[in-house]
Design an enzyme around this catalytic site. Sequence first.
Site, PDB file in Angstrom:
ATOM      1  N   THR A   1      11.431  -6.848  -0.496  1.00  0.00           N
ATOM      2  CA  THR A   1      10.101  -6.394  -0.850  1.00  0.00           C
ATOM      3  C   THR A   1       9.622  -6.863  -2.168  1.00  0.00           C
ATOM      4  O   THR A   1      10.436  -6.993  -2.960  1.00  0.00           O
ATOM      5  CB  THR A   1       9.942  -4.588  -0.680  1.00  0.00           C
ATOM      6  OG1 THR A   1      10.729  -4.312  -1.666  1.00  0.00           O
ATOM      7  CG2 THR A   1      10.466  -4.297   0.636  1.00  0.00           C
TER       8      THR A   1
ATOM      9  N   GLU B   1       8.666  -4.849   5.723  1.00  0.00           N
ATOM     10  CA  GLU B   1       9.362  -3.971   6.500  1.00  0.00           C
ATOM     11  C   GLU B   1       8.989  -3.729   7.840  1.00  0.00           C
ATOM     12  O   GLU B   1       9.822  -2.908   8.602  1.00  0.00           O
ATOM     13  CB  GLU B   1       9.204  -2.495   5.870  1.00  0.00           C
ATOM     14  CG  GLU B   1       9.682  -2.024   4.475  1.00  0.00           C
ATOM     15  CD  GLU B   1       8.708  -2.324   3.295  1.00  0.00           C
ATOM     16  OE1 GLU B   1       7.954  -3.082   3.421  1.00  0.00           O
ATOM     17  OE2 GLU B   1       8.724  -1.761   2.344  1.00  0.00           O
TER      18      GLU B   1
ATOM     19  N   LYS C   1      -9.418   8.682  -7.139  1.00  0.00           N
ATOM     20  CA  LYS C   1      -9.610  10.123  -7.015  1.00  0.00           C
ATOM     21  C   LYS C   1     -10.487  10.712  -7.903  1.00  0.00           C
ATOM     22  O   LYS C   1     -10.244  11.033  -8.932  1.00  0.00           O
ATOM     23  CB  LYS C   1      -8.198  10.956  -6.765  1.00  0.00           C
ATOM     24  CG  LYS C   1      -7.287  10.727  -5.736  1.00  0.00           C
ATOM     25  CD  LYS C   1      -5.863  11.420  -5.790  1.00  0.00           C
ATOM     26  CE  LYS C   1      -4.931  10.642  -5.258  1.00  0.00           C
ATOM     27  NZ  LYS C   1      -4.243   9.837  -5.985  1.00  0.00           N
TER      28      LYS C   1
ATOM     29  N   TRP D   1     -11.585  11.076  -2.220  1.00  0.00           N
ATOM     30  CA  TRP D   1     -10.909   9.832  -2.487  1.00  0.00           C
ATOM     31  C   TRP D   1     -12.129   8.484  -2.094  1.00  0.00           C
ATOM     32  O   TRP D   1     -13.035   8.453  -1.323  1.00  0.00           O
ATOM     33  CB  TRP D   1     -10.010   9.437  -1.251  1.00  0.00           C
ATOM     34  CG  TRP D   1      -8.668  10.133  -1.180  1.00  0.00           C
ATOM     35  CD1 TRP D   1      -8.588  11.017  -2.279  1.00  0.00           C
ATOM     36  CD2 TRP D   1      -7.709   9.876  -0.628  1.00  0.00           C
ATOM     37  NE1 TRP D   1      -7.092  11.410  -2.059  1.00  0.00           N
ATOM     38  CE2 TRP D   1      -6.425  10.809  -1.042  1.00  0.00           C
ATOM     39  CE3 TRP D   1      -7.151   9.212   0.526  1.00  0.00           C
ATOM     40  CZ2 TRP D   1      -5.256  10.802  -0.467  1.00  0.00           C
ATOM     41  CZ3 TRP D   1      -6.022   9.105   1.062  1.00  0.00           C
ATOM     42  CH2 TRP D   1      -5.030  10.228   0.532  1.00  0.00           C
TER      43      TRP D   1
HETATM   44  P1  AMP Z   1       4.284  -7.106   1.736  1.00  0.00           P
HETATM   45  O1  AMP Z   1       5.503  -6.193   2.289  1.00  0.00           O
HETATM   46  O2  AMP Z   1       4.443  -7.949   0.547  1.00  0.00           O
HETATM   47  O3  AMP Z   1       3.868  -8.056   2.749  1.00  0.00           O
HETATM   48  O4  AMP Z   1       3.056  -5.955   1.534  1.00  0.00           O
HETATM   49  C1  AMP Z   1       2.833  -5.259   2.654  1.00  0.00           C
HETATM   50  C2  AMP Z   1       1.371  -4.557   2.107  1.00  0.00           C
HETATM   51  O5  AMP Z   1       0.354  -5.598   1.748  1.00  0.00           O
HETATM   52  C3  AMP Z   1       0.880  -3.564   3.122  1.00  0.00           C
HETATM   53  O6  AMP Z   1       1.430  -2.182   3.109  1.00  0.00           O
HETATM   54  C4  AMP Z   1      -0.511  -3.573   2.739  1.00  0.00           C
HETATM   55  O7  AMP Z   1      -0.858  -2.843   1.618  1.00  0.00           O
HETATM   56  C5  AMP Z   1      -0.800  -4.794   2.224  1.00  0.00           C
HETATM   57  N1  AMP Z   1      -1.552  -5.724   3.232  1.00  0.00           N
HETATM   58  C6  AMP Z   1      -1.069  -6.477   4.250  1.00  0.00           C
HETATM   59  N2  AMP Z   1      -1.974  -7.178   5.072  1.00  0.00           N
HETATM   60  C7  AMP Z   1      -3.291  -6.314   4.819  1.00  0.00           C
HETATM   61  C8  AMP Z   1      -4.370  -6.614   5.138  1.00  0.00           C
HETATM   62  N3  AMP Z   1      -4.884  -7.246   6.282  1.00  0.00           N
HETATM   63  N4  AMP Z   1      -5.446  -5.860   4.604  1.00  0.00           N
HETATM   64  C9  AMP Z   1      -5.214  -4.954   3.678  1.00  0.00           C
HETATM   65  N5  AMP Z   1      -3.878  -5.002   3.042  1.00  0.00           N
HETATM   66  C10 AMP Z   1      -3.020  -5.520   3.622  1.00  0.00           C
END
Ligand code: AMP
Length: 543
Positions: free
Chosen positions: A187, A332, A440, A445
């Site tokens: 991650t 994940e 906040k 929110w």
């Molecule tokens: P990663 O594991 O680096 O791919 O990051 C995942 C996170 O990216 C998610 O939990 C979201 O917060 C953000 N994310 C992924 N796709 C989107 C989307 N289409 N719109 C908004 N946030 C997104």
Amino acid sequence: MLGQMMQQPLLISSLLVHAERHHGEQEVVSRRVEGDIHRETYREMAARSRRMAKALGALGVKFGDRVATLAWNGHRHMELYYAVSGSGAVLHTLNPRLHPDQIVYIADHAEDQVLCFDMTFWPLIQAVAGRTKTVKHWVAMTARAHMPADAAKVPGVLCYEDLLEAQDDAFAWPSFDENTASSLCYTSGTTGNPKGVLYSHRSTVLHTFAIALPDSLSVSATDCILPVVPMFHVNAWGLPYAACMAGAKLVFPGPGLDGKSLYELFEAERVTVSAGVPTVWQALLAHVEANGLKFSTMRRTVIGGSACPPAMLRKFGDEHDVRVLHAWGMTEMSPVGTVGTFKPKHHALDAEGRYAVMAKQGRAVYGVDMKIVDERGAELPWGGETSGDLLVRGPWIVQQYFKGEGGDPLQDGWFPTGDVAKIDTDGFMQITDRSKDVIKSGGEWIGSIDLENIAMAHPAVAMAACIAARHPKWDERPLLVVMKKPGATLTREELLGFFEGKIAKWWTPDDVVFVEAIPLGATGKMQKNKLRDQFRDHLLPGA
Ligand code: AMP
């Protein structure tokens, strides 16, 4: 009573076997670091993957060993995807955009035995090679003629094409338990150390079926797919697997991720489908616009990784006839969780209504279940009004992190995504924020993504991030950090005026700061934590 069907494990190698046997003539095209355009068929690629599997065995790679890559999207990376996982080892895709210290930490944590790299990263390899604890072999993903003159600087450097030369392709992919680990991604770790997510053959093959479905990413033998999303960012969202399952043509952009290089490749190879994060499309659209170009074959593009600004959906749709599939997921989650494809009723909507649906992150693909809960964990209704913490579960969602890092991440069998979302009555999920990015204000929110989307619709804005700024009365209020388009003029008042009528008045940002650049993380996401640090003491007007 048990069913009486064949017990065949779901293995990644079966995807390549299928592509070779049923789509052997289909092409895999790569722009390479060497500067050329390389072409091979699935048949040739499969043979090279088998030779690489033998070569890795000859290097001493055993079942379950980790083999890392530091590489762009290209055919050798694709060959490794199958050679490593197919032979029962674990493919660990390292992100070259990380700091060398982080790369050393992750390679040590994963206990990588072999590290294969594109020549672009030779300086990085020299910086980390003496520091990693477990890597025995460094494989330069190139031919002898392109090996660095100073290769001796890193003991144990090998040449990919030499390794292949030494083997024939007489190799049968082994069969083993489908729950065997296949690949490992870390991650991004914006807080604390990155954590490893260890996928299995079963989870990967099931995820591949799910993303290939028509209402998902819709991957077909008639498609030509160019994944801009890197193969080091959650396995290019699964496309290297889905392309083999469907027999689609693949085009890899290598290091050429600028608008001009991408556009030329899209056109030359007649690409029909692509996928990437919004920041990449911004550069491509800017190039296309500045040069009055059109896409002649591109029909769909998957946008995810962060929220796709509605202005981008419209630009693709209205000006280029390209359908954006807004998708959401996480490392994940292998990564795909939701995709924004329509239900029948949406076809009756006017363009405005359809864009509003497309701006949401979409509905769950089969295999992913989701719910939103309040702070006590009680499930919230699906009506599109209430937002809550988004939880997911399914067979390609993490159960625990590699080596048990961080303890048990699940809540009653559900994985808490860290995202805050609403779900409407049609099951369309809309992310309003990362829980740590929520603003906040006076106990209520404010969703930063909504505010960013409005700002990005302003013609002078290239990128906008909305963060919480401290406020003596309201605790926090929205502060908009804006990067203007080159040469554009825009004042704070003009931009704040642009919000009028588009949002509840109390959501309007209290202030705007203009910056030269917004920091982006290793996967192209805005690093709001950095902006929060930078503007920690920002004094809001009237505060
Ligand atoms: P990663 O594991 O680096 O791919 O990051 C995942 C996170 O990216 C998610 O939990 C979201 O917060 C953000 N994310 C992924 N796709 C989107 C989307 N289409 N719109 C908004 N946030 C997104």
